[in-house]
Write a protein that holds these residues in place. Structure first.
Motif: not given
Length: 406
Positions: A255-275
């Motif tokens: 969802d958001f990537v900072g220099l030291y912390e990141s947050t994830w998308k909602e389901l189901p996409w948080k488990f589908e990293g990459g193309t």
């Protein structure tokens, strides 16, 4: 649509192997692909190949619609409550490993129990062995009856309030045993455990409704159900998936990537990293359309008839041992006295007949059966009784040949 008409949709079946008409009896390893699936994948690459979720251009939008449309087809096909509960993976193995790595390691503690069966595929054994080693949990096995079935009384005795996970195959890839998953889930939930079901051998062959089964996780592969290789599905109850952390990190799942912390998308996409596996998902969607057109009830009835016919015909061969219960899914696993299964499969291949030989990724079950390997003939919607007759005839030749040689 009868079997003859169905077979015309599978171009690979119209060929000769070693000068003999191909008899493909290895669908438990991977099924063949019908023209609608092949054409759906070809059309994606020819007409709208693009990445998904990222671009606003026409091809990207069309690809995203097709990819997410396939997710909805999966949701409907297995009776899930929400598309958020459908995670695309590389296959059953990846799906089970995801549950083990994310849910298992976070929720299992020293002294807890993980319960499985002797009939599990290695993909539903090794991940739990690793979780047990890493967490200090105990791995327990539900005993089998002599015919390779499970008694619910034994499930009751094996699953305790210390059990956190029960992982069981819906259908054994060796014995053809159809396990009482719904009842096992009831016992597990009564003890506070979650249930992980390996549906690789059931989803292609019978109607599955994950809400009726009340399993917590359900995994299956596209390539065993007329779909392409490299695509699979993990179903999980939303409340559990919400609690779980991703195991692969990168693009698509953030969802958001900072220099030291990141947050994830909602389901189901948080488990589908990459193309993601775009063409695979589209092909799986086409396979689901195809199977629904044929009818899962029709497929199950056809395979049951073939399995019973195969059991009857194989029983006429002296010295041939069949493993598993009488009532089974559409496969038969066997050995011929004095002949190694690899030799059986080699002779059958010379007759144009494809079967599987080996331990079938089920070495603990082979040990339980007191054998090192077996041969397996597995059936699907495109197989016929005439092909079983060809198998039986070739096995009789095999027996005669090795009796003569030795």
């Amino acid at each position: 649509m009868n079997v003859k008409e169905l077979r015309q949709l599978f171009p690979i079946l119209d060929q000769k192997v070693n000068g003999k008409p191909l008899v493909y009896l290895d669908s438990a390893a991977t099924s063949q692909k019908p023209l609608p699936v092949i054409e759906a994948i070809d059309n994606y690459y020819r007409q709208y190949n693009s990445n998904v979720h990222r671009g606003v251009h026409t091809l990207g939008t069309k690809a995203t619609d097709a990819y997410e449309g396939a997710r909805e087809k999966v949701r409907r096909f297995i009776g899930a409550a929400s598309m958020e509960e459908i995670i695309f993976t590389r296959g059953t193995t990846t799906a089970i490993n995801l549950v083990a790595a994310s849910y298992g390691r976070a929720n299992v503690r020293p002294g807890d129990e993980i319960v499985i069966t002797y009939m599990e595929h290695h993909s539903n054994i090794i991940p739990w062995q690793q979780v047990a080693k890493q967490t200090g949990a105990t791995l327990k096995y539900i005993p089998l009856q002599p015919d390779g079935t499970i008694r619910l009384e034994d499930v009751e005795q094996t699953v305790t309030p210390n059990t956190k996970i029960v992982a069981v195959t819906h259908v054994s890839n060796v014995l053809g045993t159809i396990n009482p998953v719904k009842e096992i889930a009831q016992i597990a939930h009564k003890n506070g455990a979650v249930v992980v079901v390996d549906g690789a051998q059931s989803t292609p062959h019978m109607k599955v409704n994950v809400q009726e089964l009340d399993c917590d996780f359900y995994a299956f592969s596209g390539h065993k159900m007329c779909g392409p290789t490299g695509i699979g599905v993990l179903y999980g109850k939303k409340r559990l998936l919400d609690q779980m952390e991703p195991v692969e990190f990168g693009g698509e799942m953030i969802d958001f990537v900072g220099l030291y912390e990141s947050t994830w998308k909602e389901l189901p996409w948080k488990f589908e990293g990459g193309t993601p596996i775009i063409a695979g998902a589209i092909g799986l969607g086409a396979a689901i359309d195809f199977l629904e057109q044929v009818g899962l009830d029709h497929i199950a009835e056809h395979e049951h008839r073939l399995a019973q016919y195969a059991l009857e015909q194989l029983a006429t061969i002296d010295g041939l041992t069949i493993y598993g219960p009488k009532e089974r899914a559409g496969l038969v696993t066997f050995n011929i006295d004095g002949v190694h299964p690899h030799d059986v499969a080699t002779v059958l291949d010379a007759e144009g007949i494809a079967v599987r030989a080996g331990h079938h990724c089920a070495q603990p079950l082979m040990k339980w059966l007191n054998v090192t390997a077996t041969a397996r003939a597995s059936f699907y919607l495109y197989n016929t009784e005439e092909e079983i007759d060809a198998l039986v005839s070739a096995l009789k030749k095999t027996k005669e040949y090795f009796s003569y040689v030795f």
